[in-house]
Design a protein around this motif. Structure first.
Motif, short mmCIF file in Angstrom:
data_model
loop_
_atom_site.label_atom_id
_atom_site.label_comp_id
_atom_site.label_asym_id
_atom_site.label_seq_id
_atom_site.Cartn_x
_atom_site.Cartn_y
_atom_site.Cartn_z
N HIS A 131 -15.43 9.61 -35.48
CA HIS A 131 -15.20 10.95 -35.94
C HIS A 131 -13.88 11.60 -35.89
CE1 HIS A 131 -12.80 9.18 -32.34
NE2 HIS A 131 -11.85 10.59 -32.21
N ASN A 132 -13.32 10.66 -36.68
CA ASN A 132 -11.85 11.34 -36.30
C ASN A 132 -10.70 10.34 -38.06
OD1 ASN A 132 -10.68 8.76 -35.97
ND2 ASN A 132 -8.41 10.45 -34.32
N ASN A 133 -11.86 9.35 -37.91
CA ASN A 133 -10.94 9.16 -39.74
C ASN A 133 -10.41 7.54 -39.44
OD1 ASN A 133 -12.95 10.10 -41.75
ND2 ASN A 133 -11.45 11.46 -42.03
N TYR A 134 -10.87 7.15 -37.75
CA TYR A 134 -10.30 5.90 -37.44
C TYR A 134 -8.43 6.21 -37.30
CZ TYR A 134 -14.39 3.46 -37.74
OH TYR A 134 -15.69 3.57 -37.35
N GLY A 135 -8.14 7.54 -37.29
CA GLY A 135 -6.68 8.01 -36.82
C GLY A 135 -6.29 7.90 -37.76
N LEU A 136 -6.57 8.05 -39.77
CA LEU A 136 -6.31 8.26 -40.36
C LEU A 136 -5.44 9.78 -40.96
CD1 LEU A 136 -5.42 6.92 -43.04
CD2 LEU A 136 -7.94 8.10 -44.33
N HIS A 137 -3.85 9.61 -41.50
CA HIS A 137 -3.50 11.00 -41.62
C HIS A 137 -3.97 11.70 -42.61
CE1 HIS A 137 -0.22 9.81 -38.14
NE2 HIS A 137 -0.58 8.74 -38.64
N ASN A 138 -3.85 12.64 -42.76
CA ASN A 138 -3.79 13.16 -43.85
C ASN A 138 -3.16 12.52 -45.17
OD1 ASN A 138 -5.61 15.09 -42.31
ND2 ASN A 138 -4.18 17.03 -41.71
N PRO A 139 -3.48 12.83 -46.31
CA PRO A 139 -3.21 13.01 -47.20
C PRO A 139 -1.94 13.12 -47.93
CG PRO A 139 -5.00 13.90 -48.13
CD PRO A 139 -5.01 13.13 -46.84
N GLY A 140 -0.46 13.18 -47.51
CA GLY A 140 0.43 13.73 -47.99
C GLY A 140 1.51 13.78 -46.62
N ASN A 141 0.63 13.18 -45.23
CA ASN A 141 1.20 13.28 -44.50
C ASN A 141 2.79 12.21 -44.18
OD1 ASN A 141 1.66 11.88 -41.60
ND2 ASN A 141 1.54 14.24 -41.40
N ILE A 142 1.92 10.59 -45.10
CA ILE A 142 3.31 10.03 -44.99
C ILE A 142 4.38 9.71 -45.96
CG2 ILE A 142 3.46 7.55 -45.27
CD1 ILE A 142 1.56 8.35 -42.67
N ILE A 143 4.47 11.54 -47.11
CA ILE A 143 5.44 11.02 -47.45
C ILE A 143 6.34 10.54 -48.90
CG2 ILE A 143 8.05 12.96 -47.57
CD1 ILE A 143 7.27 13.12 -44.41
N HIS A 144 4.27 9.89 -49.10
CA HIS A 144 5.26 9.33 -50.13
C HIS A 144 4.42 9.33 -51.41
CE1 HIS A 144 5.47 5.65 -47.44
NE2 HIS A 144 6.71 6.05 -47.73
N GLU A 145 3.94 10.67 -51.62
CA GLU A 145 3.60 10.77 -52.50
C GLU A 145 3.85 11.13 -54.19
OE1 GLU A 145 5.29 15.44 -54.65
OE2 GLU A 145 5.12 15.54 -52.46
N ALA A 146 2.53 10.68 -55.06
CA ALA A 146 2.77 9.54 -56.55
C ALA A 146 1.97 10.29 -56.96
CB ALA A 146 2.83 8.18 -56.32
N GLY A 147 2.02 9.98 -58.26
CA GLY A 147 0.68 10.17 -59.58
C GLY A 147 1.43 11.89 -59.84
#
Length: 581
Positions: free
Chosen positions: A500-516
């Protein structure tokens, strides 16, 4: 804006650097020590941890008892100014995207508060397409970056142990701190289910390595940035000594608007808004180096339009802004009944984990339903109590925060104190941080209708996770439960996550390791940069932040940003001497 309103700086530099974090700080350090004249532009104010850190303050020294604000999302004493939201600097989403964009506005950027988790990419991490057919291989390999990893290990300092793991390469390590009691529980429990736990690799000085920085004294507050420079922050370890050479002009509160070009299509300088007077200025140089963060550097390039570059500077490939990705993240925690009513003693240690788990499986051989891997970060044990009665912890970029109310509010006097003493130090938490797939359909672009308070067009994001990342998060949760069960712990938060919530997967960007976004590659039609972080289209334009990454690995990216920035900066020095740029 008319030329009459623009103030042009007369001094011309060898290099103009936009951003003073890991990539920009390293570039300034290398170029300044090579004798080049550098202008370092930073969008926020000056920051020196010795003068400005909130290290050793107590929760009651804050009117909010240390609570978070927009200005300091990780708490009132955290070492970072601003975060996911900045007043007057919006960003937008497209087609249901939920990218969370962290922006640090200060000298040193995000390096003032990060978890200091300093991991090398391994040989496989540069050649993932050849292994699983997803994404692209880097145009360089581990052998190209290893000499620079070695240099930054010695320049900056990192503790750890040599384990002989092929894709988690050994380094030049300082002695690691001993594991604390909760970490001994973790190591024993994980060992029972065949999950390795080894000493962490953090850029914190357990021994003095030079005259300007002291060894860690174990206050466990690295997230506030260290007054004695005992951990790595670009502000203290790179920018400050670079400025002291006399070769760097540091310009703060300078919000970059665009990269300027001359009639030959070369980068000639940078236009920026001075936040103190809201006037636009232009500064000129022989080279321009972007290090403002992956998304911010892409924004700057896309806003730098001209007849020669109608889609943004150095963007003939149309790739600038694309392949944006972040580390995956999911978390879980609990309490260990065996540690209730623990004996009291000081076990603060360094500001982060003393042990961690590197990726230990083979996706193909172990028949996993996702590619790539993740590592596990651990937290728990004693720490300064916060207000409110909570048991759980959550790992936020290496900074552990209490979360999750697990007991009814209330209590007073002796009974409340008895509860605190009984449960204090019995909690444990774990966070998976893994590799997502860099995809062309994950991108940022210029929003045609929205500008920030400086009149600069803002970014619009289009990102979402695929089934690969969701399945990886599911595996993280199953692993965490296995370890917690093995140590006899009771799960108190993160255990109810599911489909129901992607197994607690944080939204992209939330971990603050943006790359590409400004990836390197050999083909100018598929990548903005070459293998030296140099733009294919504009030979005197470079990008040395996370934007140059082709893929991210199951490791935190700062150590590789530092290594690639040092590599590119030495290349710039060489090319300037040869008058090739």
């Amino acid at each position: 804006m008319d030329d009459i309103q623009i103030k042009k700086r007369s001094k011309k530099y060898d290099a103009i650097i936009v951003g003073s974090g890991a990539g920009g700080g390293m570039a300034a350090y290398v170029l300044a020590n090579a004798g080049l004249k550098v202008c370092l532009l930073e969008a926020g104010p000056n920051y020196d941890p010795r003068e400005n850190s909130s290290q050793l303050k107590n929760p009651w020294d804050s009117p909010r008892r240390g609570a978070s604000t927009k200005f300091r999302p990780f708490g009132d004493f955290d070492g970072c100014y601003w975060g996911w939201e900045i007043d007057g600097e919006p960003y937008t989403q497209k087609d249901g995207s939920n990218w969370e964009w962290w922006r640090a506005r200060m000298v040193g950027g995000r390096t003032n508060h990060w978890g200091r988790i300093s991991l090398r990419f391994g040989p496989n991490d540069f050649k993932r397409y050849s292994i699983d057919g997803l994404g692209d291989d880097w145009p360089i390999g581990y052998e190209d970056v290893k000499p620079y990893y070695d240099k930054i290990d010695q320049l900056i300092g990192v503790f750890g142990t040599n384990e002989g793991l092929y894709n988690d390469p050994d380094g030049i390590f300082l002695p690691p701190p001993k594991p604390r009691l909760h970490e001994l529980f973790i190591k024993k429990a994980a060992g029972h289910v065949n999950i390795p736990v080894i000493p962490s690799r953090l850029s914190i000085l357990t021994k003095k390595i030079n005259k300007t920085r002291e060894a860690c004294f174990y206050c466990a507050q690295c997230g506030r940035s260290c007054k004695i420079y005992g951990d790595f922050s670009s502000s203290s370890v790179l920018v400050k000594p670079a400025v002291e050479t006399g070769n760097v002009d540091l310009v703060v509160n300078a919000m970059a608007r665009e990269v300027l070009t001359n009639r030959d299509g070369l980068a000639s300088g940078v236009s920026y808004v001075d936040k103190t007077d809201m006037q636009e200025y232009q500064v000129y140089g022989r080279t321009v180096i972007l290090a403002a963060s992956a998304a911010e550097s892409a924004r700057l390039m896309l806003n730098s339009k001209s007849p020669r570059f109608p889609n943004g500077i150095a963007n003939s490939s149309g790739v600038v802004g694309k392949y944006l990705h972040d580390s995956t993240g999911a978390d879980m925690g609990g309490i260990i009944p065996e540690l209730f009513d623990r004996k009291r003693y000081n076990e603060d240690g360094v500001g982060g984990m003393h042990v961690y788990t590197p990726w230990w499986l083979d996706n193909k051989k172990d028949k996993l339903d996702f590619p790539r891997g993740y590592h596990i970060e651990y937290g728990g044990g004693f720490g300064m109590p916060l207000y409110g009665f909570n048991w759980g912890i959550e790992n936020l970029n290496g900074a552990y925060k209490i979360k999750g109310k697990q007991k009814e509010a209330g209590g007073y006097g002796a009974s409340l104190k008895e509860d605190y003493r009984y449960f204090f130090g019995a909690h444990v938490g774990m966070a998976g941080r893994g590799e997502g797939i860099a995809r062309e359909d994950s991108y940022c672009e210029i929003d045609p209708d929205v500008v920030d308070k400086y009149g600069i067009p803002v970014l619009r994001f289009h990102t979402k996770w695929s089934d690969y990342e969701v399945n990886q998060a599911k595996h993280m949760k199953e692993t965490f439960k296995e370890i917690l069960h093995s140590m006899g712990a009771v799960v108190t938060w993160g255990g109810d996550d599911g489909p129901h919530n992607n197994y607690g997967l944080h939204n992209p960007g939330n971990i603050i390791h943006e790359a590409g976004t400004v990836r390197m590659g050999n083909d100018p039609k598929k990548s903005p940069l070459n293998k030296y972080s140099q733009a294919h289209d504009v030979k005197n334009l470079f990008c040395v932040d996370g934007g140059q990454f082709v893929s991210q690995a199951d490791k935190n990216i700062t150590w590789t940003i530092l290594a690639l920035s040092m590599r590119a900066s030495e290349y710039i020095v060489d090319q300037l001497k040869k008058q090739n740029i």
